[in-house]
Design a protein around this motif. Structure first.
Motif, mmCIF file in Angstrom:
data_model
loop_
_atom_site.group_PDB
_atom_site.id
_atom_site.type_symbol
_atom_site.label_atom_id
_atom_site.label_comp_id
_atom_site.label_asym_id
_atom_site.label_seq_id
_atom_site.Cartn_x
_atom_site.Cartn_y
_atom_site.Cartn_z
ATOM 1 N N UNK A 184 0.834 -1.211 0.000
ATOM 2 C CA UNK A 184 0.000 0.000 0.000
ATOM 3 C C UNK A 184 0.865 1.255 0.000
ATOM 4 N N UNK A 185 1.934 1.223 0.788
ATOM 5 C CA UNK A 185 2.842 2.379 0.835
ATOM 6 C C UNK A 185 3.416 2.641 -0.554
ATOM 7 N N UNK A 186 3.823 1.577 -1.243
ATOM 8 C CA UNK A 186 4.362 1.742 -2.582
ATOM 9 C C UNK A 186 3.314 2.286 -3.547
ATOM 10 N N UNK A 187 2.090 1.805 -3.453
ATOM 11 C CA UNK A 187 1.027 2.295 -4.339
ATOM 12 C C UNK A 187 0.829 3.806 -4.187
ATOM 13 N N UNK A 188 0.890 4.292 -2.955
ATOM 14 C CA UNK A 188 0.739 5.731 -2.745
ATOM 15 C C UNK A 188 1.995 6.483 -3.171
ATOM 16 N N UNK A 189 3.163 5.941 -2.831
ATOM 17 C CA UNK A 189 4.417 6.617 -3.133
ATOM 18 C C UNK A 189 4.635 6.757 -4.635
ATOM 19 N N UNK A 190 4.377 5.702 -5.385
ATOM 20 C CA UNK A 190 4.662 5.758 -6.820
ATOM 21 C C UNK A 190 3.767 6.737 -7.570
ATOM 22 N N UNK A 191 2.661 7.128 -6.965
ATOM 23 C CA UNK A 191 1.777 8.103 -7.589
ATOM 24 C C UNK A 191 2.041 9.539 -7.123
ATOM 25 N N UNK A 238 3.632 12.961 -7.052
ATOM 26 C CA UNK A 238 4.391 13.744 -8.040
ATOM 27 C C UNK A 238 5.771 14.173 -7.530
ATOM 28 N N UNK A 239 5.898 14.487 -6.261
ATOM 29 C CA UNK A 239 7.215 14.852 -5.725
ATOM 30 C C UNK A 239 8.178 13.670 -5.814
ATOM 31 N N UNK A 240 7.714 12.492 -5.452
ATOM 32 C CA UNK A 240 8.545 11.286 -5.555
ATOM 33 C C UNK A 240 8.939 11.041 -7.002
ATOM 34 N N UNK A 241 7.991 11.172 -7.921
ATOM 35 C CA UNK A 241 8.279 10.947 -9.331
ATOM 36 C C UNK A 241 9.361 11.908 -9.820
ATOM 37 N N UNK A 242 9.272 13.177 -9.422
ATOM 38 C CA UNK A 242 10.284 14.162 -9.823
ATOM 39 C C UNK A 242 11.644 13.839 -9.226
ATOM 40 N N UNK A 243 11.669 13.498 -7.942
ATOM 41 C CA UNK A 243 12.938 13.157 -7.293
ATOM 42 C C UNK A 243 13.562 11.915 -7.931
#
Length: 69
Positions: free
Chosen positions: A30-37, A39-44
């Protein structure tokens, strides 16, 4: 289901079958599902991968003189 296996980036929210895998998710999944979506994580992540590729290219062309000692 292995929650680290790559899946579709954005399941079809109108298709209930697209979310069947969530019944098997652990808290880590679940943590990964939220993290991968996120936008800040995606940019980093994009920046980190770009920087790593640049570093790999620089190291590939640089051979220190003392390497063969």
């Amino acid at each position: 289901m292995d929650e680290t296996r790559p899946g579709p980036a954005w399941p079809d929210r109108q298709d209930d079958r697209a979310y069947g895998y969530v019944e098997q998710l652990t808290s880590r999944g679940w943590a990964w599902e939220f993290l991968r979506r996120n936008p800040d994580f995606q940019n980093h992540l994009t920046n980190a991968l770009r920087d790593a590729e640049r570093e790999r290219q620089v190291r590939g062309h640089y051979q220190p003189a003392f390497e063969h000692c």
